[in-house]
Design a protein around this motif. Structure first.
Motif, PDB file in Angstrom:
ATOM      1  N   SER A 115       0.883  -1.260  -0.064  1.00  0.00           N
ATOM      2  CA  SER A 115       0.034   0.219  -0.043  1.00  0.00           C
ATOM      3  C   SER A 115       0.789   1.360  -0.101  1.00  0.00           C
ATOM      4  N   GLY A 116       0.398   2.329  -0.656  1.00  0.00           N
ATOM      5  CA  GLY A 116       0.863   3.524  -0.715  1.00  0.00           C
ATOM      6  C   GLY A 116       0.933   4.363  -1.817  1.00  0.00           C
ATOM      7  N   THR A 117       1.198   5.546  -1.802  1.00  0.00           N
ATOM      8  CA  THR A 117       0.959   6.529  -2.976  1.00  0.00           C
ATOM      9  C   THR A 117       1.995   6.025  -4.139  1.00  0.00           C
ATOM     10  N   SER A 118       3.170   5.214  -3.793  1.00  0.00           N
ATOM     11  CA  SER A 118       4.010   4.620  -4.634  1.00  0.00           C
ATOM     12  C   SER A 118       3.274   3.933  -5.855  1.00  0.00           C
ATOM     13  N   MET A 119       2.066   2.988  -5.176  1.00  0.00           N
ATOM     14  CA  MET A 119       1.366   2.186  -5.941  1.00  0.00           C
ATOM     15  C   MET A 119       0.498   2.885  -6.948  1.00  0.00           C
ATOM     16  N   ALA A 120      -0.106   3.873  -6.402  1.00  0.00           N
ATOM     17  CA  ALA A 120      -1.133   4.691  -7.358  1.00  0.00           C
ATOM     18  C   ALA A 120      -0.266   5.254  -8.382  1.00  0.00           C
ATOM     19  N   THR A 121       1.037   5.833  -8.127  1.00  0.00           N
ATOM     20  CA  THR A 121       1.611   6.538  -9.290  1.00  0.00           C
ATOM     21  C   THR A 121       1.920   5.581 -10.363  1.00  0.00           C
ATOM     22  N   SER A 122       2.081   4.319 -10.000  1.00  0.00           N
ATOM     23  CA  SER A 122       2.523   3.359 -11.215  1.00  0.00           C
ATOM     24  C   SER A 122       1.064   3.288 -12.256  1.00  0.00           C
ATOM     25  N   HIS A 123      -0.026   3.419 -11.430  1.00  0.00           N
ATOM     26  CA  HIS A 123      -1.160   3.195 -12.444  1.00  0.00           C
ATOM     27  C   HIS A 123      -1.398   4.705 -13.246  1.00  0.00           C
ATOM     28  N   ILE A 124      -0.925   5.529 -12.724  1.00  0.00           N
ATOM     29  CA  ILE A 124      -1.025   6.903 -13.639  1.00  0.00           C
ATOM     30  C   ILE A 124      -0.186   6.844 -14.698  1.00  0.00           C
ATOM     31  N   SER A 125       1.329   6.433 -14.584  1.00  0.00           N
ATOM     32  CA  SER A 125       2.329   6.219 -15.387  1.00  0.00           C
ATOM     33  C   SER A 125       1.729   5.397 -16.699  1.00  0.00           C
ATOM     34  N   GLY A 126       1.343   4.213 -16.122  1.00  0.00           N
ATOM     35  CA  GLY A 126       0.796   3.256 -17.239  1.00  0.00           C
ATOM     36  C   GLY A 126      -0.370   4.014 -18.037  1.00  0.00           C
ATOM     37  N   THR A 127      -1.398   4.552 -17.566  1.00  0.00           N
ATOM     38  CA  THR A 127      -2.328   5.452 -18.057  1.00  0.00           C
ATOM     39  C   THR A 127      -1.705   6.300 -19.134  1.00  0.00           C
ATOM     40  N   ILE A 128      -0.963   7.153 -18.794  1.00  0.00           N
ATOM     41  CA  ILE A 128      -0.421   8.009 -19.574  1.00  0.00           C
ATOM     42  C   ILE A 128       0.332   7.527 -20.970  1.00  0.00           C
ATOM     43  N   ALA A 129       0.871   6.244 -20.646  1.00  0.00           N
ATOM     44  CA  ALA A 129       1.687   5.534 -21.864  1.00  0.00           C
ATOM     45  C   ALA A 129       0.594   5.176 -22.687  1.00  0.00           C
ATOM     46  N   LEU A 130      -0.596   4.637 -22.393  1.00  0.00           N
ATOM     47  CA  LEU A 130      -1.773   4.177 -23.266  1.00  0.00           C
ATOM     48  C   LEU A 130      -2.093   5.446 -24.193  1.00  0.00           C
ATOM     49  N   LEU A 131      -1.885   6.447 -23.827  1.00  0.00           N
ATOM     50  CA  LEU A 131      -2.174   7.763 -24.848  1.00  0.00           C
ATOM     51  C   LEU A 131      -1.287   8.108 -25.563  1.00  0.00           C
ATOM     52  N   LEU A 132      -0.023   7.991 -24.840  1.00  0.00           N
ATOM     53  CA  LEU A 132       1.163   8.680 -25.774  1.00  0.00           C
ATOM     54  C   LEU A 132       1.565   7.593 -27.016  1.00  0.00           C
ATOM     55  N   ALA A 133       1.041   6.247 -26.611  1.00  0.00           N
ATOM     56  CA  ALA A 133       1.264   5.523 -27.728  1.00  0.00           C
ATOM     57  C   ALA A 133       0.730   5.614 -28.876  1.00  0.00           C
ATOM     58  N   GLN A 134      -0.419   6.375 -28.795  1.00  0.00           N
ATOM     59  CA  GLN A 134      -1.568   6.760 -30.035  1.00  0.00           C
ATOM     60  C   GLN A 134      -1.178   8.194 -30.405  1.00  0.00           C
ATOM     61  N   LYS A 135      -0.735   9.338 -29.416  1.00  0.00           N
ATOM     62  CA  LYS A 135      -0.714  10.640 -29.729  1.00  0.00           C
ATOM     63  C   LYS A 135       0.629  10.876 -28.985  1.00  0.00           C
ATOM     64  N   PRO A 136       1.783  10.821 -29.743  1.00  0.00           N
ATOM     65  CA  PRO A 136       3.126  11.213 -29.181  1.00  0.00           C
ATOM     66  C   PRO A 136       3.205  12.484 -29.041  1.00  0.00           C
ATOM     67  N   GLY A 137       3.923  12.962 -28.214  1.00  0.00           N
ATOM     68  CA  GLY A 137       4.532  14.364 -28.207  1.00  0.00           C
ATOM     69  C   GLY A 137       3.556  15.348 -27.323  1.00  0.00           C
TER      70      GLY A 137
END
Length: 382
Positions: A317-339
């Motif tokens: 448990s921790g905000t560490s774990m929350a952060t990794s969910h956000i990094s993955g979410t952003i990766a999904l968008l950048l793969a389709q809309k880089p930059g």
């Protein structure tokens, strides 16, 4: 400035820098970039092949070198108009130990943010995510196709092997890709670049973080996951975060586990980062998570099962774990809309989030929990 004299004074130090000794390290930032590069050149000329001198580190982005402290008093007085000297402070990971778990398939947090519904649109293919942490378990079956070499700042001669578990846990939530027997992360086709800046105790120094961000920017990562923090300001840390932000790298940082309502840790406190708080299965903020106006977005961070050392799984448990969910979410968008610029990503996360549940039936309006599918769909319209 007589930079030859500066480098010669550094060379008088015969003891190597040792990771874990806080009083031994200082960050020296040069005001003039030309002087910095001249000093680095002079250092390389003077030091030759002396093995104990290889521990001196540089950050080309911030024009800084990391040196032992015993000479900094002399240097600070002699070159006070040309160099800023900062004590190298401790930084700690943002997680609480849990228990051993079993392979969860699609973890509850990944489901709650609606990542599986987004996989028909994007799986984060080819997005590079620098995870500045304790390293990674390269042999974990769920990470076999999700991790590349990275760098070890604690022991330069080795790959960034994880001797703590935290970095492997973070990497699993971001990019695990074992649908048959193990678990799946938020962006299973993204690539984690492990940056080992933290030792086996989950402890690092500001200089390690500076060097880690410097490496990430120069390597060309798209996102940097920073599941750690400290409560004191650091000019060197702000400087390197600003340089990464200006270069277009998206920095996702955990807000901290102190249960504060009006404050978050650094570097999440810096406006150039995306600050992340934690939620539980009921979309409420657990007691440990920092919250309030400095938190940009929330994500699952309570009792999260993810990859662990020796091919196992662990609940943390921790905000560490929350952060990794956000990094993955952003990766999904950048793969389709880089930059897409970091500021645009932050605004989109907030705008597409789900209001959080508060006590007595109320909802929180200023920031909510990430909605991965909505974030992705709205981002594709940009």
């Amino acid at each position: 400035m007589n930079y030859t004299r500066i480098m010669q004074s550094l060379l008088l130090e015969t003891a190597p820098l040792q990771h874990g000794l806080e009083e031994d390290r200082r960050i020296l930032t040069f005001h003039d970039p030309k002087v910095y590069f001249d000093c680095v050149h002079e250092w390389n000329e003077l030091s030759g092949s002396a093995s104990h001198l290889q521990n001196v580190s540089y950050s080309s982005l911030t024009h800084s070198i990391i040196a032992s402290s015993s000479l900094t008093a002399r240097m600070e007085s002699e070159f006070k108009h040309d160099i800023t000297v900062e004590e190298d402070s401790r930084v700690c990971i943002h997680a609480v130990q849990g228990s051993i778990g079993s392979g969860p398939g699609v973890p509850w947090g990944v489901k709650q943010i609606r990542a599986p519904q987004a996989w028909s649109i994007s799986t984060g293919h080819r997005i590079k995510i620098g995870v500045i942490d304790t390293g990674v378990d390269f042999s974990h079956p769920d990470l076999q196709h999700s991790v590349t070499r990275g760098v070890n700042l604690v022991n330069r001669g080795m790959l960034p092997y994880d001797d703590n578990g935290h970095g492997t846990h973070i990497s699993g939530t971001i990019a695990a890709a074992n649908s048959t027997q193990g678990m799946i992360g938020v962006a299973p086709r993204s690539t984690v670049y492990p940056v080992k800046a933290f030792d086996h105790n989950g402890s690092a120094f500001v200089s390690d973080i500076v060097m880690g961000i410097d490496w990430c920017v120069n390597t060309g990562v798209d996102i940097i996951n920073m599941s750690f923090g400290m409560q004191t300001r650091s000019r060197a840390l702000l400087d390197i975060v600003s340089k990464a932000y200006q270069s277009g790298v998206i920095i996702v940082a955990s807000s901290g586990n102190d249960g504060k309502r009006r404050s978050v840790d650094y570097p999440a406190r810096y406006p150039q980062t995306i600050s992340v708080g934690a939620t539980d299965r009921n979309r409420r903020i657990p007691p440990f998570s920092n919250r309030g106006q400095y938190v940009d977005i929330y994500a699952p961070g309570d009792k999260i099962v993810s990859a662990w050392l020796h091919g196992k799984y662990h609940e943390m448990s921790g905000t560490s774990m929350a952060t990794s969910h956000i990094s993955g979410t952003i990766a999904l968008l950048l793969a389709q809309k880089p930059g897409i610029k970091p500021a645009t990503i932050k605004s989109l996360l907030r705008r597409t989030s789900i209001p959080l549940r508060l006590r007595k039936g109320r909802t929180m309006s200023d920031s909510g929990e990430v909605h991965t599918l909505k974030f992705l769909r709205e981002g594709l319209k940009l």
